[in-house]
Design a protein around this motif. Structure first.
Motif, PDB file in Angstrom:
ATOM      1  N   GLN A   1      29.456  16.987 -13.388  1.00 13.30           N
ATOM      2  CA  GLN A   1      30.120  16.838 -12.098  1.00 13.30           C
ATOM      3  C   GLN A   1      31.465  17.544 -12.086  1.00 13.30           C
ATOM      4  N   ALA A   2      32.181  17.474 -13.242  1.00 17.75           N
ATOM      5  CA  ALA A   2      33.476  18.145 -13.324  1.00 17.75           C
ATOM      6  C   ALA A   2      33.308  19.642 -13.181  1.00 17.75           C
ATOM      7  N   GLN A   3      32.239  20.186 -13.831  1.00 23.20           N
ATOM      8  CA  GLN A   3      31.983  21.617 -13.729  1.00 23.20           C
ATOM      9  C   GLN A   3      31.548  21.980 -12.314  1.00 23.20           C
ATOM     10  N   ASP A   4      30.746  21.086 -11.691  1.00 24.63           N
ATOM     11  CA  ASP A   4      30.276  21.351 -10.336  1.00 24.63           C
ATOM     12  C   ASP A   4      31.436  21.353  -9.339  1.00 24.63           C
ATOM     13  N   ALA A   5      32.544  20.687  -9.696  1.00 28.93           N
ATOM     14  CA  ALA A   5      33.696  20.647  -8.801  1.00 28.93           C
ATOM     15  C   ALA A   5      34.309  22.028  -8.628  1.00 28.93           C
ATOM     16  N   CYS A   6      33.991  22.932  -9.544  1.00 30.48           N
ATOM     17  CA  CYS A   6      34.467  24.313  -9.439  1.00 30.48           C
ATOM     18  C   CYS A   6      33.357  25.150  -8.809  1.00 30.48           C
ATOM     19  N   PRO A   7      33.527  25.644  -7.595  1.00 33.71           N
ATOM     20  CA  PRO A   7      32.465  26.392  -6.920  1.00 33.71           C
ATOM     21  C   PRO A   7      32.203  27.766  -7.512  1.00 33.71           C
ATOM     22  N   ASN A   8      33.188  28.318  -8.211  1.00 33.19           N
ATOM     23  CA  ASN A   8      33.011  29.643  -8.820  1.00 33.19           C
ATOM     24  C   ASN A   8      33.946  29.783 -10.015  1.00 33.19           C
TER      25      ASN A   8
ATOM     26  N   GLY B   1      33.102  32.634 -12.440  1.00 34.89           N
ATOM     27  CA  GLY B   1      32.980  34.024 -12.853  1.00 34.89           C
ATOM     28  C   GLY B   1      33.002  34.138 -14.368  1.00 34.89           C
ATOM     29  N   GLN B   2      33.843  35.017 -14.918  1.00 32.31           N
ATOM     30  CA  GLN B   2      33.940  35.223 -16.358  1.00 32.31           C
ATOM     31  C   GLN B   2      35.049  34.389 -16.991  1.00 32.31           C
ATOM     32  N   LEU B   3      35.700  33.541 -16.203  1.00 32.70           N
ATOM     33  CA  LEU B   3      36.792  32.728 -16.734  1.00 32.70           C
ATOM     34  C   LEU B   3      36.277  31.645 -17.676  1.00 32.70           C
ATOM     35  N   ASP B   4      37.109  31.246 -18.610  1.00 38.22           N
ATOM     36  CA  ASP B   4      36.817  30.129 -19.492  1.00 38.22           C
ATOM     37  C   ASP B   4      36.641  28.851 -18.671  1.00 38.22           C
ATOM     38  N   THR B   5      35.959  27.868 -19.250  1.00 39.66           N
ATOM     39  CA  THR B   5      35.680  26.625 -18.522  1.00 39.66           C
ATOM     40  C   THR B   5      36.933  25.817 -18.196  1.00 39.66           C
ATOM     41  N   LEU B   6      38.072  26.184 -18.784  1.00 40.88           N
ATOM     42  CA  LEU B   6      39.325  25.512 -18.460  1.00 40.88           C
ATOM     43  C   LEU B   6      39.807  25.864 -17.051  1.00 40.88           C
ATOM     44  N   TYR B   7      39.275  26.960 -16.507  1.00 46.58           N
ATOM     45  CA  TYR B   7      39.821  27.499 -15.264  1.00 46.58           C
ATOM     46  C   TYR B   7      38.754  27.595 -14.176  1.00 46.58           C
ATOM     47  N   CYS B   8      39.229  27.748 -12.938  1.00 43.12           N
ATOM     48  CA  CYS B   8      38.341  27.895 -11.798  1.00 43.12           C
ATOM     49  C   CYS B   8      38.825  29.065 -10.943  1.00 43.12           C
ATOM     50  N   ASP B   9      37.893  29.725 -10.260  1.00 39.68           N
ATOM     51  CA  ASP B   9      38.233  30.853  -9.389  1.00 39.68           C
ATOM     52  C   ASP B   9      37.521  30.673  -8.053  1.00 39.68           C
ATOM     53  N   ALA B  10      37.956  29.667  -7.312  1.00 38.96           N
ATOM     54  CA  ALA B  10      37.288  29.334  -6.044  1.00 38.96           C
ATOM     55  C   ALA B  10      37.402  30.452  -5.019  1.00 38.96           C
ATOM     56  N   ASN B  11      38.524  31.186  -5.031  1.00 42.48           N
ATOM     57  CA  ASN B  11      38.698  32.249  -4.030  1.00 42.48           C
ATOM     58  C   ASN B  11      38.149  33.605  -4.481  1.00 42.48           C
ATOM     59  N   LYS B  12      37.564  33.640  -5.694  1.00 47.35           N
ATOM     60  CA  LYS B  12      36.872  34.826  -6.212  1.00 47.35           C
ATOM     61  C   LYS B  12      37.764  36.066  -6.299  1.00 47.35           C
ATOM     62  N   ASP B  13      39.025  35.863  -6.706  1.00 45.99           N
ATOM     63  CA  ASP B  13      39.915  37.004  -6.911  1.00 45.99           C
ATOM     64  C   ASP B  13      39.994  37.395  -8.386  1.00 45.99           C
ATOM     65  N   LEU B  14      39.100  36.800  -9.211  1.00 44.68           N
ATOM     66  CA  LEU B  14      38.911  37.096 -10.634  1.00 44.68           C
ATOM     67  C   LEU B  14      39.975  36.506 -11.551  1.00 44.68           C
ATOM     68  N   VAL B  15      40.957  35.765 -11.005  1.00 45.26           N
ATOM     69  CA  VAL B  15      41.953  35.109 -11.855  1.00 45.26           C
ATOM     70  C   VAL B  15      41.929  33.604 -11.591  1.00 45.26           C
ATOM     71  N   ALA B  16      42.477  32.848 -12.527  1.00 45.31           N
ATOM     72  CA  ALA B  16      42.441  31.385 -12.444  1.00 45.31           C
ATOM     73  C   ALA B  16      43.242  30.863 -11.261  1.00 45.31           C
ATOM     74  N   ASP B  17      42.699  29.845 -10.605  1.00 46.01           N
ATOM     75  CA  ASP B  17      43.402  29.191  -9.504  1.00 46.01           C
ATOM     76  C   ASP B  17      44.513  28.292 -10.049  1.00 46.01           C
ATOM     77  N   VAL B  18      45.514  28.054  -9.238  1.00 45.30           N
ATOM     78  CA  VAL B  18      46.550  27.077  -9.577  1.00 45.30           C
ATOM     79  C   VAL B  18      45.909  25.692  -9.598  1.00 45.30           C
ATOM     80  N   PRO B  19      46.233  24.824 -10.569  1.00 39.01           N
ATOM     81  CA  PRO B  19      45.673  23.469 -10.576  1.00 39.01           C
ATOM     82  C   PRO B  19      45.950  22.760  -9.246  1.00 39.01           C
ATOM     83  N   THR B  20      44.954  22.085  -8.739  1.00 35.61           N
ATOM     84  CA  THR B  20      45.123  21.401  -7.449  1.00 35.61           C
ATOM     85  C   THR B  20      45.980  20.155  -7.568  1.00 35.61           C
ATOM     86  N   GLU B  21      46.013  19.553  -8.769  1.00 36.35           N
ATOM     87  CA  GLU B  21      46.825  18.357  -8.989  1.00 36.35           C
ATOM     88  C   GLU B  21      48.269  18.756  -9.281  1.00 36.35           C
TER      89      GLU B  21
END
Length: 350
Positions: A25-32, A34-54
């Protein structure tokens, strides 16, 4: 006893299944991702990690620690970048600490672990920094004419008989390190069309650095070195080598130079302030001389400006993933251990 073990086994299985479900479920919380490590998410698909939402996971430290890529002696850049460090301290209102790193993998690990808040990464390792350490490239050196690029250059000793790449078959050819763009990946992709293919026509000898490859050519340890043109030119300007002692036999099209990136988990207001401070800085005359005429930082994005570098990495069979990074990190660690073993033991006190 058997019933107790059965109940424990069932409970363990339930907890395990719940844990796996929670992880999924935690992984599913990230919609995308890409090639990033599982520590990071790229919801806007700009190929870099998103800022933590918390908000609690967004960092706003009192001191910002940074480093510059170890393409040459790391100690050299502590003084070269002092005017920048002083400017950033005054501009951000925070203490700025320069941290010299001995290898690309050490720099990437430092950002991944949270010890580095921003850094200058050389061209090739930028991809590993983005995918495995959550780095967000935002600037590169340049001038009023635009962002500075650099070339892959094949350098030979001026007195050598070599005139073209095909002349180097079965000769001693220096590459720098496996993750380097101009020092390894680009030669593997670009040299074959000129009659010289790595691992077929020659066995690349890893020198450990662009400066080491160039000095090795001058000393006769290597017949040719594949290096970054900007490092080669800086060594000439600095007087480390004499221009007349070497000769270029190949120069590629332009690649982007080293990126400056901040950690993805910096508080957005701090990241914005840091980037604004970078862009307001103007190089001192000494810095402009050192960096081949560059006098400022200009904005870049990893998605657009590093497309050609990612393409070379993919075509050379060295994608920016964990497996390739682990191989490079081990090689660098072995090289550093070898250097330490070769250093003379400190003299004993009388």
């Amino acid at each position: 006893m058997t019933k107790t073990l059965t109940r424990l086994s069932a409970t363990t299985s339930l907890l395990l299944s719940l844990g796996l479900a929670g992880a999924a479920q935690a992984q599913d919380a990230c919609p995308n991702r890409g090639q990033l490590d599982t520590l990071y998410c790229d919801a806007n698909k700009d190929l870099v990690a998103d800022v933590p939402t918390e908000a609690a996971k967004q960092k706003d430290p009192s001191a910002l620690v940074w480093a510059y890529t170890p393409v040459e002696d790391p100690a050299v850049y502590a003084n070269i970048f002092k005017p920048l460090t002083d400017h950033l301290a005054a501009c951000t209102g925070k203490r700025i600490v320069y941290y010299p790193v001995q290898s690309n993998s050490a720099e990437i690990e430092a950002m991944r672990s949270g010890r580095l808040h921003f850094a200058g990464f050389s061209t090739g390792p930028t991809g590993f920094a983005v995918n495995l350490a959550g780095a967000i490239p935002f600037a590169a050196k340049g001038s009023a004419a635009g962002v500075r690029g650099y070339n892959l250059v094949a350098v030979v000793k001026a007195s050598s008989p070599y005139q073209k790449l095909a002349d180097l078959k079965d000769k001693k050819v220096a590459h720098t390190s496996p993750s380097s763009n101009s020092g390894n990946l680009a030669p593997r992709v670009l040299f074959p069309e000129h009659g010289l293919e790595a691992d077929k026509d020659y066995k690349p000898l890893m020198s450990g650095g662009h400066d080491k490859s160039i000095l090795g050519v001058v000393s006769g340890d290597y017949d040719m070195g594949a290096v970054a043109g900007d490092v080669y030119e800086r060594m000439i300007v600095r007087g480390t080598i004499k221009k007349e002692d070497t000769r270029e036999i190949y120069r590629s099209a332009i690649f982007p130079t080293s990126s400056f990136a901040y950690a993805h988990d910096l508080k957005p207001e701090l990241a914005k302030k840091l980037t604004d401070c970078f862009f307001s800085f103007r190089f001192t005359p000494e810095m402009t001389k050192e960096f081949n005429g560059d006098d400022r930082f200009l904005p870049i994005t990893y998605q657009k400006d590093w497309a050609v570098v990612r393409d070379v990495a993919e075509k050379s069979g060295t994608p920016y993933n964990k497996s390739a990074y682990d191989t490079e990190a081990k090689r660098e660690a072995d090289e550093l251990a070898k250097k330490k073993a070769q250093q003379p033991a400190p003299a004993k006190a009388p």
